[in-house]
Design an enzyme around this catalytic site. Structure first.
Site, short mmCIF file in Angstrom:
data_model
loop_
_atom_site.label_atom_id
_atom_site.label_comp_id
_atom_site.label_asym_id
_atom_site.label_seq_id
_atom_site.Cartn_x
_atom_site.Cartn_y
_atom_site.Cartn_z
N ASP A 217 5.30 -10.49 24.76
CA ASP A 217 5.55 -11.05 26.05
C ASP A 217 6.83 -9.81 26.38
O ASP A 217 8.09 -10.08 25.83
CB ASP A 217 6.51 -12.26 26.06
CG ASP A 217 5.21 -13.51 25.43
OD1 ASP A 217 4.28 -13.00 25.78
OD2 ASP A 217 5.99 -14.75 24.96
N HIS B 280 3.02 -12.29 29.54
CA HIS B 280 2.10 -12.25 28.05
C HIS B 280 0.88 -11.11 28.70
O HIS B 280 0.14 -10.80 29.57
CB HIS B 280 0.90 -13.36 27.60
CG HIS B 280 0.44 -13.50 26.51
ND1 HIS B 280 1.34 -13.23 25.23
CD2 HIS B 280 -0.25 -13.16 26.22
CE1 HIS B 280 0.12 -12.85 24.95
NE2 HIS B 280 -1.02 -12.99 24.97
N HIS C 74 7.82 -15.42 31.86
CA HIS C 74 7.42 -14.57 31.51
C HIS C 74 6.30 -13.76 31.13
O HIS C 74 4.96 -15.17 32.27
CB HIS C 74 7.48 -14.51 29.63
CG HIS C 74 6.91 -15.36 29.60
ND1 HIS C 74 6.44 -16.80 29.44
CD2 HIS C 74 5.56 -15.07 28.55
CE1 HIS C 74 5.44 -16.98 28.70
NE2 HIS C 74 5.00 -15.90 27.58
#
Length: 262
Positions: free
Chosen positions: A159, A236, A234
């Site tokens: 992440d 990934h 975030h």
């Protein structure tokens, strides 16, 4: 008592008789073409010429004419030689100019080819270049981190910290094979890279590419978000050897192998 001439004896011819005979001889030579028209000026010799002076005859004129002809021939030969030398110099100059032009054209061609090679190499490097999917970020969750959040029991990617709406770009050149909703990944993009590997970008708030589209390194593919199975905004990011889930490899090692400082 009177004297008589001996048989066969003759009085010596007078000066006038000799000169007349000489003139007649010259005229005869002129008639046969030896002296030609040059004989007549000799007949115009001045009557009051000083005794012992050189007598101008047609023969003298012929000698002078021959000498003049030789001079003219020599002059013509000299002029012809000068013309030949001038032609040779002109030919040499033309050859030198042609050679200089050939060399200049060769230099231009070599420079053009060198630039084309440099441009191709720069393009090759650009196409093979890799970069981070989000600028100025850091890894917030590492690869294969364990936890109940992941169905496989561990994190299959990494992440990157990112506020919602941050620009997400392709890490390298490739072709989009998936763009849209990806279940637990939320809005996601999967790209088949030019080297045959795959990269995945998940939890996007929006997608800006479509399947089948070719993308370049650094080209925007979407905006970061928190869609799907996510605890907050975030990105990934996964690296895979194939298109299917479960073929994941270490994303950090993958990026570093392509020259990216992570």
């Amino acid at each position: 008592m009177a004297f008589t001439r001996a048989t066969g004896k003759h009085r010596a011819p007078s000066r006038l008789s000799r000169k007349s005979a000489h003139v007649a001889g010259v005229a005869a030579l002129a008639t046969t073409g030896v002296i030609g028209t040059l004989a007549s000026p000799a007949l115009a010799a001045a009557p009051d010429a000083a005794p012992g002076s050189f007598e101008d005859t047609g023969l003298n004129q012929a000698v002078i004419t021959d000498t003049l002809a030789e001079q003219l021939d020599a002059q013509a030969e000299a002029q012809e030689l000068e013309a030949q030398e001038a032609a040779a110099k002109a030919a040499a100059q033309a050859k030198a100019e042609a050679e200089a032009k050939r060399k200049a054209e060769a230099r231009v061609k070599a420079a053009r080819e060198a630039k084309e090679r440099a441009d191709r190499e720069a393009e090759r490097q650009r196409l093979n270049a890799f970069q981070l999917p989000i600028a100025g970020t850091y890894v917030s969750t590492g690869y294969q981190t364990g936890g109940a959040m992941w169905s496989s029991g561990s994190h299959t990617g990494i992440d990157f910290h990112a506020a919602s709406g941050s620009t997400v770009v392709s890490v390298g050149a490739g072709t989009v094979v998936e763009a849209g909703w990806g279940g637990a990944y939320g809005n996601n993009v999967v790209i088949r890279m030019n080297d045959g590997t795959y990269t995945q970008y998940g939890h996007l708030s929006s997608v800006s590419v479509s399947a089948g589209q070719t993308v370049m390194p650094g080209q925007q593919i979407g905006l970061s978000g928190s869609t799907g199975n996510s605890s907050g905004p975030h990105l990934h990011f996964e690296a895979r050897t194939g298109a299917d889930y479960g073929s994941d490899i270490d994303p950090i090692a993958y990026l570093r192998s392509h020259g990216v400082n992570v």
